[in-house]
Write a protein that holds these residues in place. Structure first.
Motif, PDB file in Angstrom:
ATOM      1  N   ARG A 100      42.632  52.700  34.652  1.00  0.00           N
ATOM      2  CA  ARG A 100      43.227  51.369  34.761  1.00  0.00           C
ATOM      3  C   ARG A 100      42.247  50.286  34.328  1.00  0.00           C
ATOM      4  O   ARG A 100      42.647  49.244  33.824  1.00  0.00           O
ATOM      5  CB  ARG A 100      43.655  51.114  36.215  1.00  0.00           C
ATOM      6  N   GLY A 101      40.985  50.529  34.545  1.00  0.00           N
ATOM      7  CA  GLY A 101      39.990  49.536  34.179  1.00  0.00           C
ATOM      8  C   GLY A 101      38.730  50.181  33.648  1.00  0.00           C
ATOM      9  O   GLY A 101      38.442  51.354  33.948  1.00  0.00           O
ATOM     10  N   VAL A 102      37.977  49.427  32.860  1.00  0.00           N
ATOM     11  CA  VAL A 102      36.702  49.894  32.300  1.00  0.00           C
ATOM     12  C   VAL A 102      35.676  48.782  32.489  1.00  0.00           C
ATOM     13  O   VAL A 102      35.950  47.616  32.167  1.00  0.00           O
ATOM     14  CB  VAL A 102      36.824  50.237  30.800  1.00  0.00           C
ATOM     15  N   ILE A 103      34.498  49.145  32.999  1.00  0.00           N
ATOM     16  CA  ILE A 103      33.386  48.209  33.129  1.00  0.00           C
ATOM     17  C   ILE A 103      32.231  48.757  32.303  1.00  0.00           C
ATOM     18  O   ILE A 103      31.831  49.910  32.482  1.00  0.00           O
ATOM     19  CB  ILE A 103      32.962  48.029  34.595  1.00  0.00           C
ATOM     20  N   VAL A 104      31.717  47.918  31.406  1.00  0.00           N
ATOM     21  CA  VAL A 104      30.632  48.332  30.518  1.00  0.00           C
ATOM     22  C   VAL A 104      29.511  47.296  30.592  1.00  0.00           C
ATOM     23  O   VAL A 104      29.769  46.092  30.551  1.00  0.00           O
ATOM     24  CB  VAL A 104      31.123  48.477  29.060  1.00  0.00           C
ATOM     25  N   GLY A 118      33.807  38.734  22.295  1.00  0.00           N
ATOM     26  CA  GLY A 118      34.953  39.616  22.149  1.00  0.00           C
ATOM     27  C   GLY A 118      36.046  39.288  23.149  1.00  0.00           C
ATOM     28  O   GLY A 118      35.964  38.317  23.907  1.00  0.00           O
ATOM     29  N   PRO A 119      37.097  40.103  23.204  1.00  0.00           N
ATOM     30  CA  PRO A 119      38.235  39.810  24.075  1.00  0.00           C
ATOM     31  C   PRO A 119      38.046  40.224  25.528  1.00  0.00           C
ATOM     32  O   PRO A 119      38.951  40.034  26.346  1.00  0.00           O
ATOM     33  CB  PRO A 119      39.357  40.630  23.433  1.00  0.00           C
ATOM     34  N   TRP A 120      36.883  40.747  25.865  1.00  0.00           N
ATOM     35  CA  TRP A 120      36.679  41.292  27.192  1.00  0.00           C
ATOM     36  C   TRP A 120      36.236  40.202  28.172  1.00  0.00           C
ATOM     37  O   TRP A 120      35.707  39.156  27.777  1.00  0.00           O
ATOM     38  CB  TRP A 120      35.657  42.427  27.133  1.00  0.00           C
ATOM     39  N   LEU A 121      36.410  40.460  29.442  1.00  0.00           N
ATOM     40  CA  LEU A 121      36.092  39.482  30.477  1.00  0.00           C
ATOM     41  C   LEU A 121      34.676  39.708  30.988  1.00  0.00           C
ATOM     42  O   LEU A 121      34.339  40.801  31.449  1.00  0.00           O
ATOM     43  CB  LEU A 121      37.085  39.596  31.636  1.00  0.00           C
ATOM     44  N   SER A 122      33.852  38.672  30.933  1.00  0.00           N
ATOM     45  CA  SER A 122      32.484  38.755  31.447  1.00  0.00           C
ATOM     46  C   SER A 122      32.512  38.615  32.963  1.00  0.00           C
ATOM     47  O   SER A 122      32.955  37.599  33.495  1.00  0.00           O
ATOM     48  CB  SER A 122      31.615  37.662  30.827  1.00  0.00           C
ATOM     49  N   MET A 123      32.037  39.661  33.665  1.00  0.00           N
ATOM     50  CA  MET A 123      32.015  39.645  35.123  1.00  0.00           C
ATOM     51  C   MET A 123      30.709  39.083  35.669  1.00  0.00           C
ATOM     52  O   MET A 123      30.681  38.442  36.710  1.00  0.00           O
ATOM     53  CB  MET A 123      32.213  41.074  35.665  1.00  0.00           C
ATOM     54  N   MET A 124      29.630  39.366  34.970  1.00  0.00           N
ATOM     55  CA  MET A 124      28.305  38.958  35.440  1.00  0.00           C
ATOM     56  C   MET A 124      27.365  38.854  34.243  1.00  0.00           C
ATOM     57  O   MET A 124      27.366  39.729  33.382  1.00  0.00           O
ATOM     58  CB  MET A 124      27.751  39.979  36.441  1.00  0.00           C
ATOM     59  N   THR A 125      26.606  37.777  34.188  1.00  0.00           N
ATOM     60  CA  THR A 125      25.652  37.632  33.098  1.00  0.00           C
ATOM     61  C   THR A 125      24.502  38.616  33.272  1.00  0.00           C
ATOM     62  O   THR A 125      24.207  39.062  34.385  1.00  0.00           O
ATOM     63  CB  THR A 125      25.101  36.208  33.042  1.00  0.00           C
ATOM     64  N   GLY A 126      23.857  38.951  32.186  1.00  0.00           N
ATOM     65  CA  GLY A 126      22.752  39.898  32.249  1.00  0.00           C
ATOM     66  C   GLY A 126      21.483  39.264  32.789  1.00  0.00           C
ATOM     67  O   GLY A 126      21.214  38.083  32.571  1.00  0.00           O
ATOM     68  N   GLY A 127      20.705  40.045  33.515  1.00  0.00           N
ATOM     69  CA  GLY A 127      19.416  39.586  34.003  1.00  0.00           C
ATOM     70  C   GLY A 127      18.302  40.048  33.083  1.00  0.00           C
ATOM     71  O   GLY A 127      18.506  40.262  31.882  1.00  0.00           O
ATOM     72  N   HIS A 128      17.124  40.182  33.659  1.00  0.00           N
ATOM     73  CA  HIS A 128      15.969  40.688  32.918  1.00  0.00           C
ATOM     74  C   HIS A 128      15.306  41.797  33.721  1.00  0.00           C
ATOM     75  O   HIS A 128      15.244  41.735  34.958  1.00  0.00           O
ATOM     76  CB  HIS A 128      14.945  39.578  32.655  1.00  0.00           C
ATOM     77  N   SER A 296      27.874  42.302  32.248  1.00  0.00           N
ATOM     78  CA  SER A 296      28.865  43.294  32.678  1.00  0.00           C
ATOM     79  C   SER A 296      30.238  42.815  32.217  1.00  0.00           C
ATOM     80  O   SER A 296      30.642  41.686  32.516  1.00  0.00           O
ATOM     81  CB  SER A 296      28.850  43.448  34.205  1.00  0.00           C
ATOM     82  N   TRP A 297      30.953  43.673  31.499  1.00  0.00           N
ATOM     83  CA  TRP A 297      32.232  43.311  30.897  1.00  0.00           C
ATOM     84  C   TRP A 297      33.357  44.176  31.452  1.00  0.00           C
ATOM     85  O   TRP A 297      33.163  45.379  31.672  1.00  0.00           O
ATOM     86  CB  TRP A 297      32.164  43.478  29.380  1.00  0.00           C
ATOM     87  N   LEU A 298      34.515  43.567  31.647  1.00  0.00           N
ATOM     88  CA  LEU A 298      35.674  44.256  32.224  1.00  0.00           C
ATOM     89  C   LEU A 298      36.823  44.247  31.236  1.00  0.00           C
ATOM     90  O   LEU A 298      37.117  43.225  30.611  1.00  0.00           O
ATOM     91  CB  LEU A 298      36.106  43.572  33.516  1.00  0.00           C
TER      92      LEU A 298
END
Length: 322
Positions: A100-104, A118-128, A296-298
């Motif tokens: 149902r869902g994919v997180i990459v 892209g068309p995907w939803l950003s859930m969380m910005t990347g850290g370091h 993190s993208w959903l």
């Protein structure tokens, strides 16, 4: 170029590719041993492996099956950004067929997030993450230490501490796991359970470095080896160990030991300069670089519509900021 992802028995990462812990086969074996569903996909161009993905599946209430690809997929070195983006789009489409869902959370390609825009939803910005190359010689590694870090190391080396280098034994009651668990409860920070480290010790390689003063263990650090890299996993120090700069000595000894095993790079964990600035300085004091991670993208039902609305709302703000 047609990109087709197919299921694989085990990941066979592209030759010369970097391999974060979350995409290493040992991580998959450990997660499977702890009851998680794990499987692998690969993209081949003829016989050449172009990319691999280690996928964890989790069933969420009211949602269903969700696939997680953390710090992946692992792409062949030198892959163009546009090709990497196409590979990620094909991977997500393949995974959506059974979830149902994919997180990459992909690794940056040429310094940029390949899924950005892209068309995907950003859930969380990347850290370091702090990443230390172990390629230089020992003299160069020591010269790369920041001055204050090197001074603390000298004091620790002259303090008479005994240092032991072993693998983590199969012992749930091991003193380092016990002390670190108590530390986590007291400081209220989240981390993987002790069972994860024990399962890794059975399935793969570990390095445990510890400091003793007399017959007392006063500090310890555990590293998980996922060739060609390794990662710091957990540590603990008593007040006596902190006064003696034991962790500085232990990390230096770990650097030497890991380099001797042929490890190319050591990851020291995420950098948090806001809530843990002293820890961030300690990590960077080794000469480690602050390496950006991808967001993190959903992709799930409705997520693309939300992402489009978010992009449309952000556009006027960008124009106003010019």
């Amino acid at each position: 170029m047609t990109i087709t992802w197919t299921e694989a028995n085990l990941p066979n990462p592209p030759e010369g590719a970097d391999l974060p812990m979350q995409q290493h086969p040992t991580h998959g074996a450990v997660c499977a041993a702890l009851g998680r569903a794990v499987y692998w996909l690969e993209w081949r161009d003829g016989r050449r492996v172009m990319a691999t993905a280690q996928v964890l599946r989790r069933d969420w209430p009211l949602i269903g099956g969700v696939a997680l690809v953390s710090r992946g997929p692992v792409l062949a070195p030198g892959l163009p950004t546009e090709t990497a983006r196409d590979a990620l789009a094909a991977l997500i489409a393949t995974l959506r067929a059974g979830h149902r869902g994919v997180i990459v959370t992909p690794e940056p390609v040429a310094g940029a997030d390949p899924m950005a825009g892209g068309p995907w939803l950003s859930m969380m910005t990347g850290g370091h993450v702090a990443r230390l190359s172990l390629a230089p010689g020992l003299c160069a590694l020591r010269a790369g230490l920041h001055q204050k870090w090197r001074n603390r190391l000298r004091r620790a080396e002259s303090g008479g501490l005994a240092v032991a280098e072993t693998a983590l034994p199969d012992d749930p009651g091991h003193w380092l796991l016990r002390e670190e668990a108590a530390q986590a409860r007291a400081r209220r920070y989240g981390r993987l359970p002790p069972a994860y480290a024990l399962a890794w010790a059975l399935a793969g390689e570990t390095l445990l470095v510890s400091a003793q003063a007399g017959d007392r263990s006063i500090a310890g650090m555990l590293f998980l080896i996922h060739r060609p890299w390794a990662s710091y996993h957990l540590g603990w120090s008593s007040p006596e160990g902190r006064a003696a700069n034991a962790h500085t000595l232990l990390l230096w000894r770990a650097m030497i030991a890991l380099k001797a095993r042929g490890i190319a790079a050591l990851e020291l964990g995420l950098l948090d300069t806001e809530t843990a600035p002293d820890l961030a300085r300690f990590k960077l004091g080794t000469g480690a670089a602050a390496v950006p991670l991808g967001a993190s993208w959903l992709d799930a039902p409705g997520s693309r519509a939300v992402a489009a609305l978010a992009r449309a709302a952000a556009l006027p703000l960008r124009r106003l900021s010019r």
